[in-house]
Design a protein around this motif. Sequence first.
Motif, PDB file in Angstrom:
ATOM      1  N   HIS A   1       1.184  -1.133  -2.634  1.00 37.63           N
ATOM      2  CA  HIS A   1       1.565  -0.776  -4.002  1.00 37.63           C
ATOM      3  C   HIS A   1       2.593   0.361  -4.015  1.00 37.63           C
ATOM      4  CE1 HIS A   1      -1.018  -3.467  -6.189  1.00 37.63           C
ATOM      5  NE2 HIS A   1      -2.053  -3.122  -5.422  1.00 37.63           N
ATOM      6  N   ASN A   2       2.443   1.306  -3.117  1.00 39.24           N
ATOM      7  CA  ASN A   2       3.415   2.404  -3.018  1.00 39.24           C
ATOM      8  C   ASN A   2       4.788   1.870  -2.618  1.00 39.24           C
ATOM      9  OD1 ASN A   2       4.424   5.010  -3.023  1.00 39.24           O
ATOM     10  ND2 ASN A   2       3.881   5.346  -0.886  1.00 39.24           N
TER      11      ASN A   2
ATOM     12  N   PHE B   1      -8.635  -1.697   4.076  1.00 41.14           N
ATOM     13  CA  PHE B   1      -8.024  -2.565   3.076  1.00 41.14           C
ATOM     14  C   PHE B   1      -7.559  -1.778   1.856  1.00 41.14           C
ATOM     15  CE2 PHE B   1     -10.360  -6.046   5.294  1.00 41.14           C
ATOM     16  CZ  PHE B   1      -9.243  -6.804   5.625  1.00 41.14           C
ATOM     17  N   ARG B   2      -8.325  -0.736   1.482  1.00 35.59           N
ATOM     18  CA  ARG B   2      -7.881   0.125   0.383  1.00 35.59           C
ATOM     19  C   ARG B   2      -6.591   0.839   0.761  1.00 35.59           C
ATOM     20  NH1 ARG B   2     -12.838   3.546  -1.007  1.00 35.59           N
ATOM     21  NH2 ARG B   2     -14.203   1.776  -0.730  1.00 35.59           N
ATOM     22  N   TRP B   3      -6.539   1.328   1.983  1.00 35.61           N
ATOM     23  CA  TRP B   3      -5.335   2.008   2.469  1.00 35.61           C
ATOM     24  C   TRP B   3      -4.151   1.037   2.489  1.00 35.61           C
ATOM     25  CZ3 TRP B   3      -2.450   0.962   6.909  1.00 35.61           C
ATOM     26  CH2 TRP B   3      -1.422   1.881   7.178  1.00 35.61           C
TER      27      TRP B   3
ATOM     28  N   LYS C   1      -3.800  -1.693   0.742  1.00 32.23           N
ATOM     29  CA  LYS C   1      -3.442  -2.021  -0.644  1.00 32.23           C
ATOM     30  C   LYS C   1      -2.628  -0.887  -1.263  1.00 32.23           C
ATOM     31  CE  LYS C   1      -5.567  -3.404  -5.003  1.00 32.23           C
ATOM     32  NZ  LYS C   1      -6.839  -3.621  -5.704  1.00 32.23           N
ATOM     33  N   ALA C   2      -3.052   0.343  -1.023  1.00 37.28           N
ATOM     34  CA  ALA C   2      -2.319   1.500  -1.565  1.00 37.28           C
ATOM     35  C   ALA C   2      -0.919   1.573  -0.962  1.00 37.28           C
ATOM     36  CB  ALA C   2      -3.090   2.777  -1.284  1.00 37.28           C
TER      37      ALA C   2
ATOM     38  N   LYS D   1     -13.551  -1.585   4.801  1.00 37.50           N
ATOM     39  CA  LYS D   1     -13.198  -1.542   3.392  1.00 37.50           C
ATOM     40  C   LYS D   1     -12.148  -0.458   3.138  1.00 37.50           C
ATOM     41  CE  LYS D   1     -15.702  -2.077  -0.884  1.00 37.50           C
ATOM     42  NZ  LYS D   1     -16.973  -1.955  -1.559  1.00 37.50           N
ATOM     43  N   GLY D   2     -12.262   0.672   3.821  1.00 39.38           N
ATOM     44  CA  GLY D   2     -11.289   1.749   3.678  1.00 39.38           C
ATOM     45  C   GLY D   2      -9.899   1.337   4.167  1.00 39.38           C
TER      46      GLY D   2
END
Length: 88
Positions: free
Chosen positions: A13-14, A5-7, A9-10, A2-3
């Motif tokens: 977006h960045n 995918f968050r990374w 995604k971030a 999960k981490g």
Amino acid sequence: MKGFFRWLKALFHNTMANLEDPDVMLDRARRDMQEALVQKREKAVQSITQKNRLQQMLDQSEAKIAIATAVIILVIVFAFLLGAIAFR
């Protein structure tokens, strides 16, 4: 997982934010224009150099034509004078 995918995604977006950042876009446009300006200046210098060479070739050709014309006129005058002398 999960981490990750968050990374990811971030990071996405960045990256998207940087792509849409007006300062980044303006800086890129400025660099592109400067590169284009350098290329245009180089082409202008090449064109001016070629124009000058062609002008020099034209001037030389016109000088040769003037000399050839003068020689032809002298030959005609000389032939006329010889003919006039011969018929006396």
